[in-house]
Design a protein around this motif. Structure first.
Motif, PDB file in Angstrom:
ATOM      1  N   ASP A   1      31.985  -2.087  29.054  1.00 48.50           N
ATOM      2  CA  ASP A   1      31.810  -1.967  30.495  1.00 48.50           C
ATOM      3  C   ASP A   1      30.541  -2.707  30.918  1.00 48.50           C
ATOM      4  O   ASP A   1      29.464  -2.458  30.360  1.00 48.50           O
ATOM      5  CB  ASP A   1      31.694  -0.497  30.906  1.00 48.50           C
ATOM      6  CG  ASP A   1      32.968   0.275  30.617  1.00 48.50           C
ATOM      7  OD1 ASP A   1      34.032  -0.174  31.078  1.00 48.50           O
ATOM      8  OD2 ASP A   1      32.896   1.305  29.924  1.00 48.50           O
ATOM      9  N   THR A   2      30.662  -3.604  31.869  1.00 49.43           N
ATOM     10  CA  THR A   2      29.517  -4.388  32.297  1.00 49.43           C
ATOM     11  C   THR A   2      29.002  -3.888  33.641  1.00 49.43           C
ATOM     12  O   THR A   2      29.776  -3.532  34.531  1.00 49.43           O
ATOM     13  CB  THR A   2      29.881  -5.879  32.428  1.00 49.43           C
ATOM     14  OG1 THR A   2      30.983  -6.030  33.328  1.00 49.43           O
ATOM     15  CG2 THR A   2      30.263  -6.454  31.080  1.00 49.43           C
ATOM     16  N   MET A   3      27.707  -3.878  33.785  1.00 48.86           N
ATOM     17  CA  MET A   3      27.065  -3.449  35.014  1.00 48.86           C
ATOM     18  C   MET A   3      26.885  -4.655  35.924  1.00 48.86           C
ATOM     19  O   MET A   3      26.057  -5.532  35.658  1.00 48.86           O
ATOM     20  CB  MET A   3      25.714  -2.794  34.702  1.00 48.86           C
ATOM     21  CG  MET A   3      25.841  -1.498  33.928  1.00 48.86           C
ATOM     22  SD  MET A   3      24.242  -0.826  33.351  1.00 48.86           S
ATOM     23  CE  MET A   3      23.405  -0.549  34.922  1.00 48.86           C
TER      24      MET A   3
ATOM     25  N   THR B   1      25.327  -9.804  35.417  1.00 47.78           N
ATOM     26  CA  THR B   1      25.407  -8.513  34.745  1.00 47.78           C
ATOM     27  C   THR B   1      24.029  -8.130  34.227  1.00 47.78           C
ATOM     28  O   THR B   1      23.134  -8.973  34.082  1.00 47.78           O
ATOM     29  CB  THR B   1      26.403  -8.546  33.574  1.00 47.78           C
ATOM     30  OG1 THR B   1      25.963  -9.525  32.613  1.00 47.78           O
ATOM     31  CG2 THR B   1      27.797  -8.907  34.052  1.00 47.78           C
TER      32      THR B   1
ATOM     33  N   GLY C   1      25.331   0.746  28.475  1.00 47.77           N
ATOM     34  CA  GLY C   1      24.041   0.233  28.912  1.00 47.77           C
ATOM     35  C   GLY C   1      23.192   1.239  29.651  1.00 47.77           C
ATOM     36  O   GLY C   1      22.000   1.007  29.881  1.00 47.77           O
TER      37      GLY C   1
ATOM     38  N   ARG D   1      22.100  -5.302  31.313  1.00 50.99           N
ATOM     39  CA  ARG D   1      22.202  -4.334  30.221  1.00 50.99           C
ATOM     40  C   ARG D   1      23.645  -4.186  29.731  1.00 50.99           C
ATOM     41  O   ARG D   1      24.132  -3.072  29.508  1.00 50.99           O
ATOM     42  CB  ARG D   1      21.640  -2.969  30.657  1.00 50.99           C
ATOM     43  CG  ARG D   1      20.146  -3.008  30.918  1.00 50.99           C
ATOM     44  CD  ARG D   1      19.620  -1.670  31.402  1.00 50.99           C
ATOM     45  NE  ARG D   1      19.777  -0.587  30.433  1.00 50.99           N
ATOM     46  CZ  ARG D   1      18.967  -0.348  29.402  1.00 50.99           C
ATOM     47  NH1 ARG D   1      17.920  -1.143  29.188  1.00 50.99           N
ATOM     48  NH2 ARG D   1      19.187   0.672  28.590  1.00 50.99           N
ATOM     49  N   SER D   2      24.289  -5.319  29.559  1.00 51.92           N
ATOM     50  CA  SER D   2      25.717  -5.290  29.239  1.00 51.92           C
ATOM     51  C   SER D   2      26.086  -6.136  28.030  1.00 51.92           C
ATOM     52  O   SER D   2      27.257  -6.409  27.801  1.00 51.92           O
ATOM     53  CB  SER D   2      26.526  -5.772  30.457  1.00 51.92           C
ATOM     54  OG  SER D   2      26.283  -4.960  31.579  1.00 51.92           O
ATOM     55  N   GLU D   3      25.079  -6.552  27.240  1.00 52.90           N
ATOM     56  CA  GLU D   3      25.375  -7.386  26.085  1.00 52.90           C
ATOM     57  C   GLU D   3      26.242  -6.630  25.082  1.00 52.90           C
ATOM     58  O   GLU D   3      25.922  -5.516  24.674  1.00 52.90           O
ATOM     59  CB  GLU D   3      24.075  -7.825  25.390  1.00 52.90           C
ATOM     60  CG  GLU D   3      23.124  -8.611  26.268  1.00 52.90           C
ATOM     61  CD  GLU D   3      22.060  -7.743  26.937  1.00 52.90           C
ATOM     62  OE1 GLU D   3      20.896  -8.172  26.958  1.00 52.90           O
ATOM     63  OE2 GLU D   3      22.400  -6.647  27.421  1.00 52.90           O
TER      64      GLU D   3
ATOM     65  N   ASP E   1      27.503 -14.187  35.420  1.00 45.64           N
ATOM     66  CA  ASP E   1      28.901 -13.947  35.080  1.00 45.64           C
ATOM     67  C   ASP E   1      29.675 -15.225  35.390  1.00 45.64           C
ATOM     68  O   ASP E   1      29.095 -16.314  35.452  1.00 45.64           O
ATOM     69  CB  ASP E   1      29.447 -12.727  35.819  1.00 45.64           C
ATOM     70  CG  ASP E   1      29.284 -12.818  37.331  1.00 45.64           C
ATOM     71  OD1 ASP E   1      29.022 -13.936  37.841  1.00 45.64           O
ATOM     72  OD2 ASP E   1      29.403 -11.781  38.010  1.00 45.64           O
TER      73      ASP E   1
ATOM     74  N   THR F   1      28.985  -5.047  25.310  1.00 41.23           N
ATOM     75  CA  THR F   1      29.526  -3.754  25.734  1.00 41.23           C
ATOM     76  C   THR F   1      30.882  -3.949  26.391  1.00 41.23           C
ATOM     77  O   THR F   1      31.198  -5.026  26.904  1.00 41.23           O
ATOM     78  CB  THR F   1      28.596  -3.049  26.735  1.00 41.23           C
ATOM     79  OG1 THR F   1      28.511  -3.822  27.935  1.00 41.23           O
ATOM     80  CG2 THR F   1      27.196  -2.863  26.152  1.00 41.23           C
TER      81      THR F   1
ATOM     82  N   SER G   1      18.384  -3.721  24.895  1.00 36.91           N
ATOM     83  CA  SER G   1      18.656  -4.842  25.791  1.00 36.91           C
ATOM     84  C   SER G   1      17.343  -5.495  26.157  1.00 36.91           C
ATOM     85  O   SER G   1      16.297  -4.827  26.257  1.00 36.91           O
ATOM     86  CB  SER G   1      19.363  -4.348  27.057  1.00 36.91           C
ATOM     87  OG  SER G   1      19.510  -5.398  28.001  1.00 36.91           O
TER      88      SER G   1
ATOM     89  N   TYR H   1      28.499   4.236  31.111  1.00 34.62           N
ATOM     90  CA  TYR H   1      28.426   2.930  30.454  1.00 34.62           C
ATOM     91  C   TYR H   1      27.418   2.973  29.304  1.00 34.62           C
ATOM     92  O   TYR H   1      26.380   3.647  29.366  1.00 34.62           O
ATOM     93  CB  TYR H   1      28.006   1.853  31.441  1.00 34.62           C
ATOM     94  CG  TYR H   1      29.044   1.461  32.473  1.00 34.62           C
ATOM     95  CD1 TYR H   1      30.243   2.170  32.612  1.00 34.62           C
ATOM     96  CD2 TYR H   1      28.824   0.390  33.326  1.00 34.62           C
ATOM     97  CE1 TYR H   1      31.177   1.812  33.563  1.00 34.62           C
ATOM     98  CE2 TYR H   1      29.758   0.028  34.289  1.00 34.62           C
ATOM     99  CZ  TYR H   1      30.925   0.742  34.400  1.00 34.62           C
ATOM    100  OH  TYR H   1      31.843   0.389  35.356  1.00 34.62           O
TER     101      TYR H   1
END
Length: 281
Positions: A193-195, A185, A127, A187-189, A141, A191, A134, A125
């Motif tokens: 693929d979201t964590m 989520t 992130g 570290r997914s801004e 979510d 992106t 980040s 990913y």
């Protein structure tokens, strides 16, 4: 997705006791095997190999190990963020690479590394790049809980003050008052693929942190968080989200509906597993 990605290897599990669980005992486990694993996972890519992580315990079902804890901090306004390890440059296989790793996390003697999260494809990913830009705040979510959908919009930062009723909250699944959860989520801004993460505020975490150095350092105000990727088949489990969880004695735990794996968010254990390397940049 390869089978090695779906089924991370598990070499052991230890339950936390009072104080920090020493890593020395686990460090000597399976030295020959660990060397073989390391040589198989360090190329190509960076940051793979045998890894000791701290996780919410897997107590049932096919999952090979628990899901890794994300140490958290709460800022002056109450917003909750996941702590990202310090960026270091290491030499691995004769090649320099950046990794995110804190060798002595808040004086606990624990090595906290991004490798904790390098499984189930997460290692690829965006992130997970050590220098990904980040602010590290947890963001809501679409919301797995009715209360969350009423309070937040997608992308809003989670705030500890919205968990004030954590000692009485319930949603009709299992016992009320064990803790109040939210999904989100990290570290997914911006992106692809979201964590996925899960946050839980509970008096049981507050109490446990009084007698455990790592838990005291990794939680705040009873708030604990983990990467919400089932270690069995990479599905996204939930705390008190599935009505059928009671069939598997999981109504008060974290339950994965895909294959009935169960996790205990109130039991933090040490695991030794093979972290998959990040793809070469």
């Amino acid at each position: 997705m390869s089978d090695s990605d779906k089924y991370p290897a598990d070499s052991g599990r230890r339950r936390f006791v009072k104080g920090v669980v020493g890593g020395a005992a686990l460090a000597g486990v399976g030295t020959t095997g660990a060397a073989a694993i390391n040589s198989a996972t360090t190329s190509p890519g960076a940051g793979g190999g045998p890894t000791q992580a701290y996780a919410i315990e897997n107590t049932g079902g096919p999952a090979p190990r628990g899901m890794p804890v994300i140490p958290i901090e709460i800022d002056g306004e109450g917003f909750i963020k996941g702590v990202w390890p310090e960026i270091q440059t290491i030499t691995q296989g004769g090649v320099e690479a950046q990794v995110a790793q804190t060798d002595d996390y808040k004086g606990t003697g624990v090595t906290y590394s991004q490798a904790w999260f390098q499984y189930c494809g997460v290692q690829s990913y965006e992130g997970m790049a050590p220098d990904f830009e980040s602010d590290n705040y947890f963001r809501s979510d679409s919301g797995g809980y009715e209360w969350q959908q009423e309070v937040y919009s997608d992308g809003d930062r989670l705030n500890v003050n919205d968990f004030d009723d954590y000692e009485s909250w319930g949603n009709g699944i299992g016992r009320a008052g064990l803790g109040k959860p939210a999904t989100g989520t990290w570290r997914s801004e911006d992106t692809e693929d979201t964590m996925p993460i899960q946050v839980l505020r509970s008096s049981r975490i507050e109490e446990a942190a009084q007698d455990n150095d790592f838990l005291a350092a990794a939680t705040d105000q009873g708030v604990i968080a983990w990467l919400n990727k089932c270690t069995h088949f990479c599905c996204v489990p939930g705390y008190k989200q599935a009505a059928d969880a009671a069939k598997f004695n999981a109504e008060d735990g974290v339950y994965c509906q895909c294959h009935q794996s169960v996790y205990d968010p109130f039991s933090i254990v040490q695991t030794l597993f093979t972290a998959l390397p990040r793809p070469e940049e």
